[in-house]
Design an enzyme around this catalytic site. Structure first.
Site, PDB file in Angstrom:
ATOM      1  N   ASP A 124       9.506   0.688   4.983  1.00 44.95           N
ATOM      2  CA  ASP A 124      10.533   0.083   5.641  1.00 44.95           C
ATOM      3  C   ASP A 124      11.310   1.112   6.513  1.00 44.95           C
ATOM      4  O   ASP A 124      11.643   0.948   7.531  1.00 44.95           O
ATOM      5  CB  ASP A 124      11.554  -0.908   4.623  1.00 44.95           C
ATOM      6  CG  ASP A 124      10.850  -1.846   3.795  1.00 44.95           C
ATOM      7  OD1 ASP A 124       9.570  -2.087   4.381  1.00 44.95           O
ATOM      8  OD2 ASP A 124      11.280  -2.091   2.702  1.00 44.95           O
ATOM      9  N   GLY A 164      12.755 -10.996   4.814  1.00 43.98           N
ATOM     10  CA  GLY A 164      11.440 -10.178   4.970  1.00 43.98           C
ATOM     11  C   GLY A 164      11.490  -9.380   6.250  1.00 43.98           C
ATOM     12  O   GLY A 164      10.536  -8.717   6.334  1.00 43.98           O
ATOM     13  N   LEU A 165      12.551  -8.989   6.564  1.00 46.08           N
ATOM     14  CA  LEU A 165      12.606  -8.133   7.894  1.00 46.08           C
ATOM     15  C   LEU A 165      13.375  -6.783   7.581  1.00 46.08           C
ATOM     16  O   LEU A 165      13.604  -5.845   8.427  1.00 46.08           O
ATOM     17  CB  LEU A 165      13.324  -8.925   9.252  1.00 46.08           C
ATOM     18  CG  LEU A 165      12.599 -10.109   9.728  1.00 46.08           C
ATOM     19  CD1 LEU A 165      13.510 -10.573  10.892  1.00 46.08           C
ATOM     20  CD2 LEU A 165      11.405  -9.703   9.879  1.00 46.08           C
ATOM     21  N   SER A 166      13.499  -6.784   6.230  1.00 44.75           N
ATOM     22  CA  SER A 166      14.109  -5.415   5.706  1.00 44.75           C
ATOM     23  C   SER A 166      15.586  -5.089   6.399  1.00 44.75           C
ATOM     24  O   SER A 166      15.730  -4.008   6.943  1.00 44.75           O
ATOM     25  CB  SER A 166      13.273  -4.141   6.037  1.00 44.75           C
ATOM     26  OG  SER A 166      13.483  -3.290   4.918  1.00 44.75           O
ATOM     27  N   SER A 167      16.315  -5.980   6.318  1.00 47.56           N
ATOM     28  CA  SER A 167      17.722  -5.611   6.764  1.00 47.56           C
ATOM     29  C   SER A 167      18.354  -4.526   5.813  1.00 47.56           C
ATOM     30  O   SER A 167      19.116  -3.776   6.502  1.00 47.56           O
ATOM     31  CB  SER A 167      18.694  -6.898   6.693  1.00 47.56           C
ATOM     32  OG  SER A 167      18.568  -7.583   5.534  1.00 47.56           O
ATOM     33  N   GLY A 199      17.632 -11.111   3.826  1.00 49.87           N
ATOM     34  CA  GLY A 199      16.695 -11.571   3.202  1.00 49.87           C
ATOM     35  C   GLY A 199      15.400 -12.479   3.577  1.00 49.87           C
ATOM     36  O   GLY A 199      15.075 -13.448   2.798  1.00 49.87           O
ATOM     37  N   THR A 205       0.828  -1.135   0.140  1.00 50.52           N
ATOM     38  CA  THR A 205      -0.035  -0.179   0.056  1.00 50.52           C
ATOM     39  C   THR A 205       0.891   1.280  -0.195  1.00 50.52           C
ATOM     40  O   THR A 205       0.285   2.224  -0.211  1.00 50.52           O
ATOM     41  CB  THR A 205      -1.001   0.063   1.410  1.00 50.52           C
ATOM     42  OG1 THR A 205       0.040  -0.264   2.531  1.00 50.52           O
ATOM     43  CG2 THR A 205      -2.038  -0.942   1.064  1.00 50.52           C
ATOM     44  N   ASP A 206       2.063   1.107   0.533  1.00 61.47           N
ATOM     45  CA  ASP A 206       2.972   2.401   0.704  1.00 61.47           C
ATOM     46  C   ASP A 206       3.109   3.244  -0.603  1.00 61.47           C
ATOM     47  O   ASP A 206       2.819   4.451  -0.729  1.00 61.47           O
ATOM     48  CB  ASP A 206       4.254   2.267   1.349  1.00 61.47           C
ATOM     49  CG  ASP A 206       5.159   1.333   0.699  1.00 61.47           C
ATOM     50  OD1 ASP A 206       4.837   0.400  -0.261  1.00 61.47           O
ATOM     51  OD2 ASP A 206       6.285   1.024   1.198  1.00 61.47           O
TER      52      ASP A 206
HETATM   53  C1  GLA Z   1       8.850  -4.111   0.578  1.00 60.34           C
HETATM   54  C2  GLA Z   1       9.280  -2.528   0.231  1.00 60.34           C
HETATM   55  C3  GLA Z   1       8.149  -1.672   0.845  1.00 60.34           C
HETATM   56  C4  GLA Z   1       6.642  -2.159   0.706  1.00 60.34           C
HETATM   57  C5  GLA Z   1       6.730  -3.706   1.097  1.00 60.34           C
HETATM   58  C6  GLA Z   1       5.235  -4.390   0.849  1.00 60.34           C
HETATM   59  O1  GLA Z   1       9.319  -4.303   2.028  1.00 60.34           O
HETATM   60  O2  GLA Z   1      10.363  -2.260   0.435  1.00 60.34           O
HETATM   61  O3  GLA Z   1       8.088  -0.386   0.366  1.00 60.34           O
HETATM   62  O4  GLA Z   1       6.061  -1.962  -0.608  1.00 60.34           O
HETATM   63  O5  GLA Z   1       7.688  -4.499   0.331  1.00 60.34           O
HETATM   64  O6  GLA Z   1       4.141  -3.625   1.617  1.00 60.34           O
END
Ligand code: GLA
Length: 365
Positions: free
Chosen positions: A156, A108-111, A106, A20-21
């Site tokens: 993120d 999904g925790l946005s390292s 990698g 959604t961002d």
């Molecule tokens: C990744 C992207 C975010 C967002 C998510 C999905 O984490 O970096 O900006 O779009 O996917 O919500």
């Protein structure tokens, strides 16, 4: 020897509001209690010496010769931020820095965002730039667009930077107003890393983003934020099936974030959990950013006592699920998840402080 500097930024987990961002919609996220640390100091010869403990590698590059092609992929998150500082005429010189951390990469925790934000903080401290939090998040995001090639939104970076312990961070991705919603206690989160890494994450991600843009264009709006379920229903025949399903996901996610934020205000954790399951179902069917392993983990969670809700968290195409769990039952849930998908790696976290709060409460960092 110049003064050594240390900065830290956590990873994040997305609670509700998937993709959604960049559609100018709504998101609920938390910072996790693990992250990335950068330690180092300025140099006076315009050289950058960057070392990664995790990769056991060093990248050396002259500040004035910096481009993404000249540097190794692991270093692009940091050097992309350096590049943003340079392009925007912010003070930046050479430096030595070591990257370390305890976030699985990698998963999904946005390292990646935690590394970018830790870098922004490091450069600000080392060279004296003064930036507002939204500018900090923005430079981190642009580093990822320009140096890594993912057209990510700001979820993120904002949640890594601006989250608050024991709260969910509500982000309005049009006005960029942030609200901290108290998270009912007696709950914890289990992040279950499937171990699956889709080879084409960046291109799949960018394709989803352009599908959303196509949908918004066809519906005559600036962004899918401006679309309601009713509008979508009445324009059903104007959109190709795939594009309509992409839009349905975003519109539904925005509604779920608003409903989820109400549920949290009322302490209704059961309702919040149901919205998480509904979000995953929409990812699976409409946005097609799930995979069999993530579906399996969510299905197991649905059948396991003590779990309120579960869904994929972040971009998708592999990575992790987030499970909202009754505190005290983490072990049984982890056992169930591990039995259903051998090799899954589970990590328990609470909603933690973002980098700004963390720095304020650890002034000696
Ligand atoms: C990744 C992207 C975010 C967002 C998510 C999905 O984490 O970096 O900006 O779009 O996917 O919500």
């Amino acid at each position: 020897m110049m003064n050594p500097i240390t900065t830290y930024a956590p990873g994040r987990a997305e609670l509700l509001g998937n993709h959604t961002d960049y559609n100018e919609g709504f998101v609920l996220a938390i910072a996790v209690d693990r992250g990335t640390t950068i330690r180092g100091q300025a140099r006076d010869d315009r050289q950058i010496h960057l070392h990664s403990r995790e990769f056991g590698k060093t990248q050396v590059i002259a500040l004035d010769r910096l481009t993404s092609e000249k540097v190794e992929p692991w270093s692009r998150y940091t050097l992309g931020v350096v590049d943003q500082f340079r392009r925007n005429d912010l003070p930046v010189e050479g430096f030595d820095a070591e990257i370390s951390g305890n976030l699985p990469l990698g998963a999904g925790l946005s390292s990646s965002a935690s590394l970018e934000i830790a870098t922004v903080l490091f450069l600000m401290k080392a060279f004296g730039a003064r930036l507002e939090p939204m500018q900090m998040a923005h430079f981190a995001q642009m580093a990822e667009h320009d140096f890594v090639g993912v057209r990510c939104g700001l979820l993120d970076q904002i949640s890594s930077l601006m989250s608050k312990a024991a709260h969910a961070t509500f982000i309005d991705c049009r006005s960029f107003k942030i609200r901290h919603v108290p998270f009912p206690d007696k709950t914890s989160f289990i992040l279950a890393n499937s171990g699956v890494k889709h080879a084409l994450v960046a291109s799949e991600y960018n394709e989803r983003r352009s599908d959303c843009e196509t949908a918004a264009h066809a519906l005559g709006v600036k962004a899918l934020r401006d679309v309601t379920s009713e509008m979508l229903q009445s324009h059903k025949s104007d959109l190709a099936d795939r594009i309509r399903r992409r839009a349905l996901h975003i519109v539904g996610e925005n509604e779920r974030v608003l409903a989820g934020s109400d549920a949290l205000q009322q302490g209704d954790i059961a309702r919040f959990g149901k919205l998480m399951f509904a979000s995953h179902e929409s990812s699976r069917v409409n946005f097609e950013n799930s995979c069999p392993e993530l579906d399996q983990l969510v299905e197991t969670a649905r059948q396991t006592p003590g779990v309120y809700g579960a869904r994929l968290s972040g971009g998708g195409f592999g990575g992790a699920t987030i499970n909202l769990v009754e505190a005290g039952r983490e072990d049984e849930v982890i056992r169930a998840l591990t039995a259903s998908l051998p090799g899954v790696d589970c990590l328990v976290t609470k909603a933690a402080d973002g980098a700004l709060e963390h720095a304020a409460s650890h002034p000696t960092l």
